[in-house]
Enzyme design. Sequence first.
Site, PDB file in Angstrom:
ATOM      1  N   PRO A  11      65.136 -17.232  37.933  1.00  0.00           N
ATOM      2  CA  PRO A  11      64.013 -17.758  38.697  1.00  0.00           C
ATOM      3  C   PRO A  11      62.950 -18.476  37.867  1.00  0.00           C
ATOM      4  CG  PRO A  11      63.955 -15.353  38.608  1.00  0.00           C
ATOM      5  CD  PRO A  11      65.290 -15.780  38.066  1.00  0.00           C
ATOM      6  N   ASN A  12      62.474 -19.553  38.461  1.00  0.00           N
ATOM      7  CA  ASN A  12      61.370 -20.382  37.934  1.00  0.00           C
ATOM      8  C   ASN A  12      61.761 -21.271  36.766  1.00  0.00           C
ATOM      9  OD1 ASN A  12      59.235 -19.483  39.733  1.00  0.00           O
ATOM     10  ND2 ASN A  12      59.433 -17.517  38.705  1.00  0.00           N
ATOM     11  N   ARG A  19      55.396 -26.969  34.338  1.00  0.00           N
ATOM     12  CA  ARG A  19      54.240 -26.056  34.318  1.00  0.00           C
ATOM     13  C   ARG A  19      54.274 -25.240  33.022  1.00  0.00           C
ATOM     14  NH1 ARG A  19      53.753 -24.733  40.072  1.00  0.00           N
ATOM     15  NH2 ARG A  19      53.278 -26.765  40.956  1.00  0.00           N
ATOM     16  N   TYR A  24      56.403 -22.407  27.369  1.00  0.00           N
ATOM     17  CA  TYR A  24      57.839 -22.694  27.394  1.00  0.00           C
ATOM     18  C   TYR A  24      58.210 -24.086  26.890  1.00  0.00           C
ATOM     19  CZ  TYR A  24      57.974 -18.387  30.089  1.00  0.00           C
ATOM     20  OH  TYR A  24      57.840 -17.088  30.485  1.00  0.00           O
ATOM     21  N   ASN A  75      70.296 -16.904  30.999  1.00  0.00           N
ATOM     22  CA  ASN A  75      68.871 -16.603  30.857  1.00  0.00           C
ATOM     23  C   ASN A  75      68.445 -16.050  32.222  1.00  0.00           C
ATOM     24  OD1 ASN A  75      66.141 -16.414  30.690  1.00  0.00           O
ATOM     25  ND2 ASN A  75      65.824 -18.447  29.784  1.00  0.00           N
ATOM     26  N   ALA A  78      62.914 -13.632  34.812  1.00  0.00           N
ATOM     27  CA  ALA A  78      62.216 -12.372  35.129  1.00  0.00           C
ATOM     28  C   ALA A  78      63.182 -11.262  35.556  1.00  0.00           C
ATOM     29  CB  ALA A  78      61.175 -12.610  36.216  1.00  0.00           C
ATOM     30  N   HIS A  81      64.177  -8.174  33.309  1.00  0.00           N
ATOM     31  CA  HIS A  81      63.403  -6.935  33.186  1.00  0.00           C
ATOM     32  C   HIS A  81      63.522  -6.031  34.406  1.00  0.00           C
ATOM     33  CE1 HIS A  81      61.908  -9.530  30.063  1.00  0.00           C
ATOM     34  NE2 HIS A  81      61.407 -10.365  30.957  1.00  0.00           N
ATOM     35  N   GLU A  99      73.050 -13.393  26.184  1.00  0.00           N
ATOM     36  CA  GLU A  99      71.752 -13.545  26.862  1.00  0.00           C
ATOM     37  C   GLU A  99      70.841 -14.429  26.017  1.00  0.00           C
ATOM     38  OE1 GLU A  99      70.168 -10.151  29.004  1.00  0.00           O
ATOM     39  OE2 GLU A  99      68.215 -10.517  28.110  1.00  0.00           O
ATOM     40  N   HIS A 101      66.913 -16.279  25.722  1.00  0.00           N
ATOM     41  CA  HIS A 101      65.532 -16.442  26.181  1.00  0.00           C
ATOM     42  C   HIS A 101      64.874 -17.555  25.384  1.00  0.00           C
ATOM     43  CE1 HIS A 101      65.661 -13.035  28.811  1.00  0.00           C
ATOM     44  NE2 HIS A 101      66.305 -12.392  27.860  1.00  0.00           N
ATOM     45  N   LEU A 102      64.098 -18.335  26.084  1.00  0.00           N
ATOM     46  CA  LEU A 102      63.367 -19.423  25.413  1.00  0.00           C
ATOM     47  C   LEU A 102      62.352 -18.840  24.448  1.00  0.00           C
ATOM     48  CD1 LEU A 102      62.780 -21.311  28.736  1.00  0.00           C
ATOM     49  CD2 LEU A 102      64.222 -22.158  26.875  1.00  0.00           C
ATOM     50  N   ARG A 108      55.785 -10.703  23.185  1.00  0.00           N
ATOM     51  CA  ARG A 108      54.931 -11.021  24.339  1.00  0.00           C
ATOM     52  C   ARG A 108      54.411  -9.730  24.988  1.00  0.00           C
ATOM     53  NH1 ARG A 108      57.685 -15.363  28.016  1.00  0.00           N
ATOM     54  NH2 ARG A 108      55.542 -15.378  28.831  1.00  0.00           N
ATOM     55  N   ARG A 112      57.929  -7.284  28.911  1.00  0.00           N
ATOM     56  CA  ARG A 112      59.027  -8.231  28.664  1.00  0.00           C
ATOM     57  C   ARG A 112      59.962  -7.747  27.549  1.00  0.00           C
ATOM     58  NH1 ARG A 112      57.660 -12.859  31.634  1.00  0.00           N
ATOM     59  NH2 ARG A 112      55.417 -13.112  31.767  1.00  0.00           N
TER      60      ARG A 112
HETATM   61  O1  CA2 Z   1      61.681 -16.612  27.547  1.00  0.00           O
HETATM   62  C1  CA2 Z   1      62.447 -16.696  28.504  1.00  0.00           C
HETATM   63  O2  CA2 Z   1      63.403 -17.460  28.539  1.00  0.00           O
HETATM   64  C2  CA2 Z   1      62.182 -15.860  29.759  1.00  0.00           C
HETATM   65  O3  CA2 Z   1      63.454 -15.468  30.277  1.00  0.00           O
HETATM   66  C3  CA2 Z   1      61.457 -16.758  30.726  1.00  0.00           C
HETATM   67  C4  CA2 Z   1      61.061 -16.033  32.003  1.00  0.00           C
HETATM   68  C5  CA2 Z   1      60.303 -14.753  31.691  1.00  0.00           C
HETATM   69  O4  CA2 Z   1      60.043 -14.046  32.897  1.00  0.00           O
HETATM   70  C6  CA2 Z   1      61.063 -13.863  30.737  1.00  0.00           C
HETATM   71  O5  CA2 Z   1      60.268 -12.727  30.449  1.00  0.00           O
HETATM   72  C7  CA2 Z   1      61.389 -14.596  29.455  1.00  0.00           C
HETATM   73  C8  CA2 Z   1      60.162 -16.918  32.859  1.00  0.00           C
HETATM   74  C9  CA2 Z   1      60.793 -18.192  33.274  1.00  0.00           C
HETATM   75  C10 CA2 Z   1      59.761 -18.959  34.037  1.00  0.00           C
HETATM   76  O6  CA2 Z   1      59.712 -20.254  33.523  1.00  0.00           O
HETATM   77  C11 CA2 Z   1      58.663 -21.033  33.877  1.00  0.00           C
HETATM   78  C12 CA2 Z   1      58.672 -22.287  33.344  1.00  0.00           C
HETATM   79  C13 CA2 Z   1      57.646 -23.136  33.645  1.00  0.00           C
HETATM   80  C14 CA2 Z   1      56.627 -22.738  34.495  1.00  0.00           C
HETATM   81  C15 CA2 Z   1      56.639 -21.477  35.025  1.00  0.00           C
HETATM   82  C16 CA2 Z   1      57.667 -20.620  34.716  1.00  0.00           C
END
Ligand code: CA2
Length: 152
Positions: A11-12, A19, A24, A75, A78, A81, A99, A101-102, A108, A112
């Site tokens: 998601p997202n 954003r 990110y 990836n 969210a 977790h 797995e 993660h960016l 963090r 997380r």
């Molecule tokens: O670091 C990562 O790749 C995460 O999987 C990114 C997730 C976060 O919930 C994990 O804890 C770590 C969030 C992805 C949301 O990405 C966005 C990108 C732009 C704007 C808003 C959210």
Amino acid sequence: MHATILILNGPNLNMLGVRQPEIYGYETLTEIEAACRSHAATLGLDVIFRQSNSEGELVDWIQQARGRCAGIIINPAAYTHTSIALLDALLSVGMPVIEVHLSNIHAREPFRAQSITARAAHGLIGGFGGHGYILALYALTRLLTETKENQQ
Ligand code: CA2
């Protein structure tokens, strides 16, 4: 025939580059997909690249990978977790999972730092932005080659 790798995004992640670039980065998911496709081609791999905001859809895609794909890079965003459903799907799919993660999830917020889904992963890559997906493609190629050699 080329092996197919399923690359899943939770998601997202469709908002990448649009954003919160301070967390990110400016790279979009479409740009990450293009980089994965070009590196996969040099490694002799085909790629299915998908993103969903829905946990159930991600579970469906993991289940459908059985018999069609050689490995999964995920990836879970969210859902990393929270999702026992994704963990169960990854545990039962019967192929190597990496797995990605960016961000470095250990540097963090404390919530997380726990990954539920990583229990199903052969390994984890985090903190390298979109390049982490490319590192995962190389790691998976090596894993698949080792498996093949051990079977011969
Ligand atoms: O670091 C990562 O790749 C995460 O999987 C990114 C997730 C976060 O919930 C994990 O804890 C770590 C969030 C992805 C949301 O990405 C966005 C990108 C732009 C704007 C808003 C959210």
